[in-house]
Design an enzyme around this catalytic site. Structure first.
Site, mmCIF file in Angstrom:
data_model
loop_
_atom_site.group_PDB
_atom_site.id
_atom_site.type_symbol
_atom_site.label_atom_id
_atom_site.label_comp_id
_atom_site.label_asym_id
_atom_site.label_seq_id
_atom_site.Cartn_x
_atom_site.Cartn_y
_atom_site.Cartn_z
ATOM 1 N N VAL A 152 0.832 -1.201 0.000
ATOM 2 C CA VAL A 152 0.000 0.000 0.000
ATOM 3 C C VAL A 152 0.866 1.250 0.000
ATOM 4 O O VAL A 152 0.579 2.222 -0.704
ATOM 5 C CB VAL A 152 -0.959 0.001 1.216
ATOM 6 C CG1 VAL A 152 -1.632 1.368 1.381
ATOM 7 C CG2 VAL A 152 -2.024 -1.082 1.048
ATOM 8 N N GLU A 153 1.941 1.234 0.781
ATOM 9 C CA GLU A 153 2.769 2.430 0.924
ATOM 10 C C GLU A 153 3.518 2.782 -0.354
ATOM 11 O O GLU A 153 3.484 3.938 -0.786
ATOM 12 C CB GLU A 153 3.760 2.236 2.077
ATOM 13 C CG GLU A 153 3.125 2.207 3.453
ATOM 14 C CD GLU A 153 2.526 3.543 3.861
ATOM 15 O OE1 GLU A 153 2.842 4.579 3.230
ATOM 16 O OE2 GLU A 153 1.734 3.560 4.811
#
Length: 338
Positions: free
Chosen positions: A122-123
């Site tokens: 996600v990051e």
């Protein structure tokens, strides 16, 4: 040739003048006060710090970005940004490639591989998107010219310079998010100083090149914020009467688990947790979609929101982690079959 050099020189001058014209008076004033504070409180050399901060630049793009964060989107638009086949397959591949470090992190910190992989996915999409803003520009812009959260970002700018001094990192060379987050796990400078670990044992904490350090640091961050290895994260639920009785569900904002599962059941929430005691504390979450989604978030769900203070973020991490796990295990079964 002279004409070409003249043209490039004029273009560079124009870019500099345009940036200077955008720079509010608060930016340089803030810089001067910040330098004095860092010299007084942390013993930095004033001349060196004046030179360093003189190379920082105000960024209107950073201001624009922080005013329209992804987390402002409703869930049904936020989810497709991260629950993609590319991130799922990438997460399973990341797990396969870093199996030893991920399993060691499970033992040391109690955090399962799929959760660590999902956060990194996600990051930064497993390192595919580390951010395009110079970290010093982002933090100085927000610290000096974004009054809403100026105190927070000035502290992060101070942490960046301390980190640079402690770890021999070039503060001018770092690039990251519009909020100053860095490396594969997107740690802000204070988190880097507090939670990054040397998981590969080479004497350095490297969140760019060392996948082991990245994995260990994410595991340490979650463990330090209260991760419970024996408890699940969340589970979907439904409301028998259309709306919970006497309980206001949380939306995008995280709420610390404080309602017992027994009380949720009494309010008309279907609790299919399998084995958790009725005294377990939880949070009822409602996600905005064409048909509202209700979820029960437990302590570990709240721990994920300490990484990014958003229920949407934590839910994206959790759902991506499940897809990564399913894909990884399917691949292992195929290997065993052959």
């Amino acid at each position: 040739m002279r004409l070409i050099h003249w043209w490039y020189g004029m273009l560079a001058t124009l870019v500099f003048l345009t940036a200077a014209a955008q720079e509010p008076a608060s930016y340089r004033a803030g810089t001067e006060g910040f330098v004095s504070e860092m010299v007084r409180r942390h013993g930095f050399d004033q001349g060196e710090l004046v030179t360093l901060m003189g190379q920082a630049r105000y960024s209107q793009a950073v201001i624009d970005a922080i005013r329209r964060p992804f987390e402002a989107k409703p869930w049904y638009k936020y989810r497709p940004l991260f629950l993609t086949d590319r991130r799922i397959q990438g997460g399973a591949a990341f797990w396969r490639e870093n199996r030893g470090s991920l399993e060691r992190a499970r033992v040391v910190y109690g955090v399962p591989p799929q959760i660590i992989a999902a956060i990194i996915g996600v990051e930064t999409n497993y390192g595919g998107n580390l951010g395009r803003h110079r970290v010093i520009d982002a933090l100085s812009t927000l610290g000096f010219s974004y009054p809403k959260r100026a105190d927070f970002f000035r502290k992060e700018l101070a942490a960046l310079l301390l980190l640079s001094r402690e770890e021999s990192i070039d503060a001018l060379g770092l690039r990251g998010s519009y909020a100053g987050a860095m490396g594969l796990p997107q740690f802000i400078p204070s988190s880097y100083r507090a939670y990054a670990v040397d998981f590969d044992g080479d004497g350095r904490r490297d969140l760019w090149e060392s996948k082991a350090d990245v994995i260990g640091s994410v595991g340490n961050y979650l463990e330090q914020h209260g991760w419970m290895s024996t408890e699940p994260v969340a589970f979907p639920t439904r409301v028998t009467d259309g709306a919970p009785r006497g309980i206001a569900p949380a939306g995008k904002r995280p709420v610390k688990p404080s309602i017992s599962l027994d009380r949720l059941k009494a309010a008309g929430i279907v609790v299919d947790d399998g084995h958790l005691p009725g005294s377990t504390r939880a949070t009822l979450i409602r996600l905005h979609a064409p048909e509202p989604e209700y979820w029960v978030g437990l302590k570990n769900f709240y721990v994920i929101t300490r990484y990014n203070h958003s229920n949407l973020y934590a839910m994206a991490v959790y759902q991506l982690s499940r897809e990564i796990q399913a894909t990884y295990e399917a691949g292992r079964k195929r290997q065993d079959f052959h």
